[in-house]
Design a protein around this motif. Sequence first.
Motif, PDB file in Angstrom:
ATOM      1  N   LYS A  18     -27.931 -10.997  -3.547  1.00  0.00           N
ATOM      2  CA  LYS A  18     -27.186 -10.523  -2.376  1.00  0.00           C
ATOM      3  C   LYS A  18     -25.703 -10.860  -2.506  1.00  0.00           C
ATOM      4  O   LYS A  18     -24.843 -10.049  -2.157  1.00  0.00           O
ATOM      5  N   GLU A  19     -25.395 -12.063  -2.983  1.00  0.00           N
ATOM      6  CA  GLU A  19     -24.002 -12.464  -3.164  1.00  0.00           C
ATOM      7  C   GLU A  19     -23.297 -11.549  -4.158  1.00  0.00           C
ATOM      8  O   GLU A  19     -22.158 -11.144  -3.941  1.00  0.00           O
ATOM      9  N   LYS A  20     -23.978 -11.228  -5.240  1.00  0.00           N
ATOM     10  CA  LYS A  20     -23.394 -10.320  -6.239  1.00  0.00           C
ATOM     11  C   LYS A  20     -23.164  -8.942  -5.632  1.00  0.00           C
ATOM     12  O   LYS A  20     -22.147  -8.309  -5.877  1.00  0.00           O
ATOM     13  N   GLY A  21     -24.124  -8.478  -4.829  1.00  0.00           N
ATOM     14  CA  GLY A  21     -24.002  -7.175  -4.178  1.00  0.00           C
ATOM     15  C   GLY A  21     -22.819  -7.131  -3.220  1.00  0.00           C
ATOM     16  O   GLY A  21     -22.076  -6.159  -3.186  1.00  0.00           O
ATOM     17  N   VAL A  22     -22.652  -8.183  -2.452  1.00  0.00           N
ATOM     18  CA  VAL A  22     -21.532  -8.244  -1.507  1.00  0.00           C
ATOM     19  C   VAL A  22     -20.211  -8.280  -2.257  1.00  0.00           C
ATOM     20  O   VAL A  22     -19.261  -7.586  -1.894  1.00  0.00           O
ATOM     21  N   LEU A  24     -19.570  -7.154  -5.271  1.00  0.00           N
ATOM     22  CA  LEU A  24     -19.343  -5.861  -5.907  1.00  0.00           C
ATOM     23  C   LEU A  24     -18.895  -4.825  -4.878  1.00  0.00           C
ATOM     24  O   LEU A  24     -17.960  -4.058  -5.114  1.00  0.00           O
ATOM     25  N   ARG A  25     -19.548  -4.822  -3.727  1.00  0.00           N
ATOM     26  CA  ARG A  25     -19.185  -3.880  -2.667  1.00  0.00           C
ATOM     27  C   ARG A  25     -17.761  -4.140  -2.176  1.00  0.00           C
ATOM     28  O   ARG A  25     -16.979  -3.205  -1.981  1.00  0.00           O
ATOM     29  N   ALA A  26     -17.402  -5.407  -2.001  1.00  0.00           N
ATOM     30  CA  ALA A  26     -16.049  -5.754  -1.565  1.00  0.00           C
ATOM     31  C   ALA A  26     -15.021  -5.293  -2.605  1.00  0.00           C
ATOM     32  O   ALA A  26     -13.966  -4.760  -2.252  1.00  0.00           O
ATOM     33  N   PHE A  27     -15.330  -5.490  -3.883  1.00  0.00           N
ATOM     34  CA  PHE A  27     -14.413  -5.060  -4.939  1.00  0.00           C
ATOM     35  C   PHE A  27     -14.183  -3.553  -4.860  1.00  0.00           C
ATOM     36  O   PHE A  27     -13.041  -3.085  -4.923  1.00  0.00           O
ATOM     37  N   PHE A  28     -15.260  -2.782  -4.710  1.00  0.00           N
ATOM     38  CA  PHE A  28     -15.106  -1.333  -4.664  1.00  0.00           C
ATOM     39  C   PHE A  28     -14.372  -0.874  -3.407  1.00  0.00           C
ATOM     40  O   PHE A  28     -13.570   0.057  -3.455  1.00  0.00           O
ATOM     41  N   TYR A  29     -14.633  -1.526  -2.271  1.00  0.00           N
ATOM     42  CA  TYR A  29     -13.920  -1.167  -1.053  1.00  0.00           C
ATOM     43  C   TYR A  29     -12.428  -1.459  -1.195  1.00  0.00           C
ATOM     44  O   TYR A  29     -11.584  -0.651  -0.814  1.00  0.00           O
ATOM     45  N   ILE A  30     -12.100  -2.616  -1.734  1.00  0.00           N
ATOM     46  CA  ILE A  30     -10.688  -2.979  -1.905  1.00  0.00           C
ATOM     47  C   ILE A  30     -10.027  -2.051  -2.918  1.00  0.00           C
ATOM     48  O   ILE A  30      -8.925  -1.543  -2.694  1.00  0.00           O
TER      49      ILE A  30
END
Length: 52
Positions: A18-22, A24-30
């Motif tokens: 879950k931490e990796k998913g969050v 990764l998602r934050a990186f793509f959003y930014i």
Amino acid sequence: MTDDTLAEGKAADREKWKEKGVALRAFFYIFGTHVFAGFVWLLFYLGGHAQK
């Protein structure tokens, strides 16, 4: 290993996933936000330098 130890290990693995998913998602959003902002900046730049 007991069942409790296995359950704790699986729970820890799920939390790491879950931490990796969050992250990764934050990186793509930014990254996506910066790409969009750069595109808007480019539009304003080109609009300001267009021949009128």
